[in-house]
Design a protein around this motif. Structure first.
Motif, mmCIF file in Angstrom:
data_model
loop_
_atom_site.group_PDB
_atom_site.id
_atom_site.type_symbol
_atom_site.label_atom_id
_atom_site.label_comp_id
_atom_site.label_asym_id
_atom_site.label_seq_id
_atom_site.Cartn_x
_atom_site.Cartn_y
_atom_site.Cartn_z
ATOM 1 N N ILE A 8 6.288 7.838 38.040
ATOM 2 C CA ILE A 8 5.124 7.459 38.925
ATOM 3 C C ILE A 8 5.459 7.958 40.270
ATOM 4 O O ILE A 8 6.642 7.728 40.837
ATOM 5 C CB ILE A 8 4.982 5.736 38.870
ATOM 6 C CG1 ILE A 8 4.518 5.381 37.516
ATOM 7 C CG2 ILE A 8 3.836 5.497 40.035
ATOM 8 C CD1 ILE A 8 4.422 3.902 37.433
ATOM 9 N N TYR A 41 -3.912 2.764 41.487
ATOM 10 C CA TYR A 41 -2.995 3.395 40.569
ATOM 11 C C TYR A 41 -3.865 4.158 39.777
ATOM 12 O O TYR A 41 -5.029 3.927 39.285
ATOM 13 C CB TYR A 41 -2.120 2.258 39.527
ATOM 14 C CG TYR A 41 -1.454 3.034 38.678
ATOM 15 C CD1 TYR A 41 -0.284 3.677 38.740
ATOM 16 C CD2 TYR A 41 -1.931 3.302 37.284
ATOM 17 C CE1 TYR A 41 0.463 4.230 37.982
ATOM 18 C CE2 TYR A 41 -1.193 3.960 36.263
ATOM 19 C CZ TYR A 41 -0.162 4.512 36.565
ATOM 20 O OH TYR A 41 0.474 5.208 35.655
ATOM 21 N N GLY A 52 1.963 9.004 36.444
ATOM 22 C CA GLY A 52 1.330 7.976 37.308
ATOM 23 C C GLY A 52 1.454 8.295 38.841
ATOM 24 O O GLY A 52 2.294 9.178 39.160
#
Length: 125
Positions: A8, A41, A52
Motif C-alpha cells: 500500500i 483508500y 493499494g
C-alpha cells in the motif's frame, strides 16, 4: 498464518496518485473506501497484481510504503510478531469496513498492517 499480501502506498494527495497509477500506469480500480465522496483508500488491479493507495496526513511516513498481510488471526499474529521484535503502532481493532486490523513496525522500520475479515461482517448482523 498468512493468507495473502500486497503493498500500500501511503500518499497525501489521492487525486495525484490516481492520475499517476490509475490513469498513466493503467491500473483499474477494484475497490474504494468509502464508496461515496473522496476515497481514503483505493485498491488497483495492475496486471495480475494488486496495489493499494491509502490517504495519509502530511508528512507521509518514511518510505511511504506499507505492507498489508491478510492473516488467519490478527491478535495472535500481532502478538507473535511483537515477540519477534515488532513494535505495535495500533492494537487490534474491528474496523467499520468489516475487517479486524492492527498496525506494527518491523525491527527495520517497515510499517505492516495485519488484517482479517470479521465474521459475521458488520452489515450481516
Amino acid at each position: 498464518m498468512i493468507e495473502s499480501a500486497f503493498p500500500i502506498l501511503e500518499v497525501d494527495d489521492m487525486p495525484a496518485a490516481l492520475a499517476f497509477y490509475r490513469d498513466a500506469l493503467g491500473g483499474a480500480v477494484s475497490y474504494r473506501f468509502p464508496l461515496d465522496g473522496d476515497p481514503d483508500y483505493v485498491s488497483l488491479a495492475v496486471g495480475t497484481s494488486s496495489l493499494g493507495i491509502g490517504l495519509t496526513e502530511a508528512p507521509r511516513p518514511p518510505g511511504n510504503v506499507l505492507l498489508w498481510f491478510y492473516v488467519d488471526d490478527v491478535d495472535r499474529v500481532t502478538a507473535a510478531l511483537v515477540d519477534a521484535g515488532a513494535t505495535v503502532e495500533e492494537e487490534p481493532l474491528d474496523q467499520p469496513w468489516g475487517e479486524r486490523t492492527s498496525l506494527i513496525t518491523d525491527p527495520f522500520g517497515t510499517r505492516i498492517r495485519l488484517g482479517a475479515a470479521i465474521s459475521p461482517a458488520p452489515d450481516e448482523e
